[in-house]
Design a protein around this motif. Structure first.
Motif, mmCIF file in Angstrom:
data_model
loop_
_atom_site.group_PDB
_atom_site.id
_atom_site.type_symbol
_atom_site.label_atom_id
_atom_site.label_comp_id
_atom_site.label_asym_id
_atom_site.label_seq_id
_atom_site.Cartn_x
_atom_site.Cartn_y
_atom_site.Cartn_z
ATOM 1 N N ARG A 145 0.810 -1.215 0.000
ATOM 2 C CA ARG A 145 0.000 0.000 0.000
ATOM 3 C C ARG A 145 0.850 1.275 0.000
ATOM 4 N NH1 ARG A 145 -1.991 -1.934 5.106
ATOM 5 N NH2 ARG A 145 -0.745 -1.137 6.840
ATOM 6 N N ASP A 146 2.055 1.236 0.617
ATOM 7 C CA ASP A 146 2.887 2.438 0.619
ATOM 8 C C ASP A 146 3.284 2.830 -0.801
ATOM 9 O OD1 ASP A 146 2.675 2.396 3.351
ATOM 10 O OD2 ASP A 146 4.707 1.647 3.701
ATOM 11 N N ALA A 172 -5.628 -5.982 6.323
ATOM 12 C CA ALA A 172 -4.870 -4.744 6.534
ATOM 13 C C ALA A 172 -3.544 -4.945 7.252
ATOM 14 C CB ALA A 172 -5.731 -3.756 7.319
ATOM 15 N N VAL A 173 -3.075 -6.191 7.413
ATOM 16 C CA VAL A 173 -1.807 -6.386 8.124
ATOM 17 C C VAL A 173 -0.673 -5.717 7.348
ATOM 18 C CG1 VAL A 173 -2.551 -8.531 9.218
ATOM 19 C CG2 VAL A 173 -1.360 -8.616 7.014
ATOM 20 N N GLU A 196 7.560 -4.440 5.446
ATOM 21 C CA GLU A 196 6.254 -4.138 6.028
ATOM 22 C C GLU A 196 5.811 -2.738 5.623
ATOM 23 O OE1 GLU A 196 5.683 -4.648 10.144
ATOM 24 O OE2 GLU A 196 6.164 -6.791 10.149
ATOM 25 N N ASP A 197 4.524 -2.583 5.363
ATOM 26 C CA ASP A 197 3.976 -1.266 5.104
ATOM 27 C C ASP A 197 3.800 -0.509 6.407
ATOM 28 O OD1 ASP A 197 3.651 -1.264 2.277
ATOM 29 O OD2 ASP A 197 1.980 -2.661 2.501
ATOM 30 N N LYS A 198 3.651 0.787 6.296
ATOM 31 C CA LYS A 198 3.403 1.615 7.470
ATOM 32 C C LYS A 198 1.984 1.361 7.994
ATOM 33 C CE LYS A 198 6.407 5.249 5.635
ATOM 34 N NZ LYS A 198 6.447 6.639 5.086
ATOM 35 N N ASP A 199 1.739 1.804 9.201
ATOM 36 C CA ASP A 199 0.414 1.641 9.789
ATOM 37 C C ASP A 199 -0.632 2.414 8.991
ATOM 38 O OD1 ASP A 199 1.393 0.062 11.811
ATOM 39 O OD2 ASP A 199 1.582 1.704 13.251
ATOM 40 N N LEU A 200 -1.856 1.942 9.045
ATOM 41 C CA LEU A 200 -2.954 2.618 8.367
ATOM 42 C C LEU A 200 -3.179 4.006 8.945
ATOM 43 C CD1 LEU A 200 -5.640 -0.223 8.205
ATOM 44 C CD2 LEU A 200 -4.200 0.568 6.349
ATOM 45 N N ILE A 201 -3.564 4.916 8.070
ATOM 46 C CA ILE A 201 -3.961 6.261 8.490
ATOM 47 C C ILE A 201 -5.411 6.452 8.075
ATOM 48 C CG2 ILE A 201 -3.575 8.741 8.223
ATOM 49 C CD1 ILE A 201 -0.658 8.106 7.604
ATOM 50 N N ASP A 226 -17.878 2.413 10.898
ATOM 51 C CA ASP A 226 -16.774 3.324 10.611
ATOM 52 C C ASP A 226 -15.946 2.782 9.445
ATOM 53 O OD1 ASP A 226 -14.647 5.059 10.594
ATOM 54 O OD2 ASP A 226 -14.261 4.944 12.751
ATOM 55 N N PHE A 227 -15.943 3.530 8.331
ATOM 56 C CA PHE A 227 -15.179 3.144 7.149
ATOM 57 C C PHE A 227 -13.862 3.924 7.048
ATOM 58 C CE2 PHE A 227 -19.382 1.677 6.080
ATOM 59 C CZ PHE A 227 -19.185 0.580 5.262
ATOM 60 N N GLY A 228 -13.443 4.531 8.153
ATOM 61 C CA GLY A 228 -12.268 5.390 8.130
ATOM 62 C C GLY A 228 -10.978 4.699 7.732
ATOM 63 N N LEU A 229 -10.874 3.386 7.977
ATOM 64 C CA LEU A 229 -9.669 2.645 7.618
ATOM 65 C C LEU A 229 -9.874 1.771 6.385
ATOM 66 C CD1 LEU A 229 -8.363 1.600 11.157
ATOM 67 C CD2 LEU A 229 -7.578 3.487 9.712
ATOM 68 N N LYS A 230 -10.953 2.031 5.670
ATOM 69 C CA LYS A 230 -11.238 1.282 4.445
ATOM 70 C C LYS A 230 -10.666 2.014 3.220
ATOM 71 C CE LYS A 230 -13.868 -1.960 6.337
ATOM 72 N NZ LYS A 230 -13.457 -3.390 6.350
ATOM 73 N N ASN A 231 -10.621 1.306 2.098
ATOM 74 C CA ASN A 231 -10.177 1.912 0.839
ATOM 75 C C ASN A 231 -11.078 3.072 0.450
ATOM 76 O OD1 ASN A 231 -8.114 -0.011 0.499
ATOM 77 N ND2 ASN A 231 -9.466 -1.423 -0.582
ATOM 78 N N HIS A 232 -10.492 4.028 -0.257
ATOM 79 C CA HIS A 232 -11.249 5.191 -0.747
ATOM 80 C C HIS A 232 -10.829 5.455 -2.189
ATOM 81 C CE1 HIS A 232 -13.436 8.865 -0.932
ATOM 82 N NE2 HIS A 232 -12.402 9.678 -0.794
#
Length: 379
Positions: A145-146, A172-173, A196-201, A226-232
């Motif tokens: 994802r990064d 999301a790991v 490893e990717d960075k933590d989700l924002i 809450d969809f705040g950590l979902k794909n956009h």
């Protein structure tokens, strides 16, 4: 006959013609008398409908000319993009292969935990023919994802955020699996050990908390999901992505992905591939299995002269599609993107959505409305 009556009727007729001439193609489509459209437009705010439509013409000098129309667009009105995110990841994977000298789209690879050989080209086929989640997840493991988000930002997709894999408990790991490519039977394999990717924002999109409740671990939670950590992947950026992929010469070089023309054509070929052409069982995977515009509500074969280069997504009650549609027989071509939420009980993750009853028929008829408009415009 009363002359005032005749005058009034003429006035009404002229007014109707004037209004019709001022309507946009989207307004005309939404004003359709088809019940597949009216049962949505009667409560359109409830369904959170967003639409983009692009007419395509050629100038005398041979350049492509776009005329864009929109309805209900709001980058800050979150909708879950589901499998539409597979489109940018597929293109970025093809670009990744092009950038390397030691692998190609056809280079076999194996991923940790899987004994089967794959290739990026085969992943593309599966992603577009039947929207295969595992194929997408493999490309996500390859890129991360990064890298995905950094590359999208570089190309101007500032609102899109790819956060996770699809349909897996490990969505999301941060850690990603090692991938081993095999360039040939004689050369040494290429091992790609992914960091490893960075933590989700969390995305701060307005409206990313949706509904009255949701199901978690089999129990109802009586608060918005809450969809705040979902794909956009907002509709504007989906639409632009397809437009620039199909018509790269109409956009600045710095904003285009660095695909070779061969790879771009292979991506486009995968996008229009029907399940039967990809050797899937036709009874289970009919032509319109993942092509909702125009044909989503029928299982009959799509005519050979109709080509649909698209990506759909549906999950959590949201249906979305972006497509470049061309009729090679009648010289018709246009781009359409739309999203609709069909979650009548406003409970998410309960698998009770009105996809077949409302959502897919709406998108199918919407596509037909635009097709008929374009057919009439070209005649």
């Amino acid at each position: 006959m009363n002359t005032n009556y005749i005058y009034n009727m003429r006035y009404v007729l002229i007014l109707c013609l004037f209004v019709a001439s001022c309507s946009t193609p989207i307004e005309k489509a939404l004003n359709s008398s088809s019940p597949l459209i009216t049962r949505v437009t009667d409560s359109i705010d409830k369904y959170e409908v967003q639409i983009l439509f692009t007419q395509i013409d050629s100038t005398d000098s041979g350049e492509v000319q776009f005329t864009d129309y929109s309805y209900g667009l709001n980058e800050q009105n979150y909708f879950y993009p589901a499998s539409t995110v597979k489109l940018p990841v597929a293109v970025l994977a093809a670009e990744y292969a092009d950038a390397r000298e030691d692998i190609t789209l056809d280079t076999p690879y194996i991923i940790d935990g899987d004994e089967e050989l794959h290739s990026i080209s085969d992943d593309l086929r599966q992603i577009f023919a039947v929207s295969d989640n595992k194929a997408y997840n493999r490309l996500y493991e390859l890129l991360g994802r990064d890298y995905i988000n950094s590359r999208l930002r570089e190309k101007g997709y500032t609102q899109t955020t790819i956060q996770h894999r699809l349909a897996t408990p490990e969505a999301a790991v941060n850690a990603r699996k090692t991938i081993q490519f095999f360039p040939s039977y004689t050369a040494e394999s290429i091992i790609i050990t992914n960091k490893e990717d960075k933590d989700l924002i969390a995305n701060n999109v307005v409206g990313n908390k949706k509904g009255l409740g949701y199901i978690e671990n089999g129990k109802l939670v009586n608060e918005p999901m809450d969809f705040g950590l979902k794909n956009h992947f907002p509709l504007q950026e989906q639409h632009h992505f397809v437009k620039s992929l199909v018509f790269p010469n109409s956009f600045e070089t710095s904003k285009k992905f660095e695909l070779s023309e061969t790879s771009r054509q292979r991506v486009l070929k995968a996008m229009k591939t029907l399940p039967r052409d990809a050797k899937y069982n036709q009874e289970e995977y009919y032509d319109s299995y993942v092509k909702f515009f125009m044909y989503g509500d029928v299982t009959t074969p799509i005519p050979d002269n109709i080509h649909i280069y698209n990506k759909v997504g549906f999950a959590y009650g949201t249906l979305t599609e972006t497509a470049y549609i061309e009729d090679t027989q009648n010289d018709i071509r246009f781009i359409i993107s739309a999203t609709i939420l069909v979650n009548d009980n406003q409970i998410f993750n309960d698998d009770t959505y009105e996809y077949e009853q409302i959502g897919i028929p709406f998108l199918a008829q919407l596509g037909r409305e635009f097709y008929e408009q374009e057919k009439e415009r070209k005649e």
